[in-house]
Design an enzyme around this catalytic site. Sequence first.
Site, short mmCIF file in Angstrom:
data_model
loop_
_atom_site.label_atom_id
_atom_site.label_comp_id
_atom_site.label_asym_id
_atom_site.label_seq_id
_atom_site.Cartn_x
_atom_site.Cartn_y
_atom_site.Cartn_z
N ASP A 1 0.76 -1.19 0.12
CA ASP A 1 -0.01 0.15 0.03
C ASP A 1 0.96 1.12 -0.03
O ASP A 1 1.90 1.10 0.20
CB ASP A 1 -0.89 0.13 1.05
CG ASP A 1 -0.55 0.07 2.44
OD1 ASP A 1 0.71 -0.20 2.71
OD2 ASP A 1 -1.09 0.40 3.44
N TYR B 1 2.93 4.61 0.90
CA TYR B 1 3.52 5.27 1.87
C TYR B 1 2.27 6.43 2.61
O TYR B 1 1.67 6.89 2.11
CB TYR B 1 4.68 6.23 1.82
CG TYR B 1 5.69 5.33 1.13
CD1 TYR B 1 6.38 4.37 1.71
CD2 TYR B 1 5.92 5.62 -0.21
CE1 TYR B 1 7.63 3.71 1.07
CE2 TYR B 1 7.39 4.98 -0.80
CZ TYR B 1 7.88 3.96 -0.02
OH TYR B 1 8.80 3.20 -0.58
N PHE C 1 6.97 1.73 -4.28
CA PHE C 1 8.10 1.78 -3.76
C PHE C 1 8.63 3.49 -3.97
O PHE C 1 9.81 3.65 -3.63
CB PHE C 1 9.20 0.84 -4.32
CG PHE C 1 8.96 -0.61 -3.71
CD1 PHE C 1 9.50 -0.96 -2.61
CD2 PHE C 1 8.22 -1.35 -4.56
CE1 PHE C 1 9.17 -2.03 -2.19
CE2 PHE C 1 8.23 -2.88 -4.20
CZ PHE C 1 8.42 -3.19 -3.01
N HIS D 1 11.62 -9.34 0.62
CA HIS D 1 11.20 -8.04 0.64
C HIS D 1 12.57 -7.15 0.77
O HIS D 1 13.37 -7.44 1.41
CB HIS D 1 10.23 -7.47 1.62
CG HIS D 1 9.70 -6.09 1.42
ND1 HIS D 1 10.13 -5.00 2.07
CD2 HIS D 1 8.48 -5.46 0.72
CE1 HIS D 1 9.51 -4.01 1.69
NE2 HIS D 1 8.30 -4.37 1.01
#
Length: 251
Positions: free
Chosen positions: A86, A88, A99, A215
Amino acid sequence: MAQSELFAAEAPSAAHLTEWAPAHWAVASDWQPLLAEFFNSQTGQALGRHLQQRLAAGATIYPPRPLRALELTALAEVRVVILGQDPYHGPGQAEGLAFSVAPGVRLPPSLRNIYLELAGDPGLAPRQPPADGSLVRWAQQGVLLLNTCLTVEDGQPASHAGLGWEVLTERLIRAVLQRAAPVVFLLWGAHAQRAAAAAGLAATDSRHLVLTANHPSPLSARRGPQPFLGCGHFSQAHAFLQRQGLPLINW
């Protein structure tokens, strides 16, 4: 973004979402039929009602353009898919691309590791570090930077998870899979891998290149069994696109 990250914005706060108006949000034309079907569905309408209620209650919702990934990367142009979780959740951070952060904002830890991996990939030519954390340049080259949930409330990670966005993003991934062209899927972390699998992507798919790793968060980037740092995904994507005779990504 796929895991909650807090970091300081070094630029003035970006705008936030001001109204629920998906019909007025810019997207590439070949995404439009799928989006219209979703926003007219019961799930899409329920999602819209919830966001309208939260806006009316004074909630601050990011990003200001939830569909920006679909604005910058047309379905027909998708060559690489990178999945996040989701947006920031701090002022001035999210810009509607997984990202990515708005220019002038300090790099979040995961993006720092992405840039570190890019710089250290021995299969790529040496390069200057990017000037900022905005990945718009990737999106404009056919990299679909898609979060599975497209909005979030200020300071509340995953606050809009489970409201319906995931139904839409699963359909978007399916649309990519249904195209004739091969695509590179960079699946970093369990959430991205589950989301891709739910959309019908098999890890052994012979038509596409499916690359998995942990991740890029500092909590997992160096851990086994698939450390993100040292994964070589960028050069593997480069080689695959080259073999397929497709335009390369200038990372």
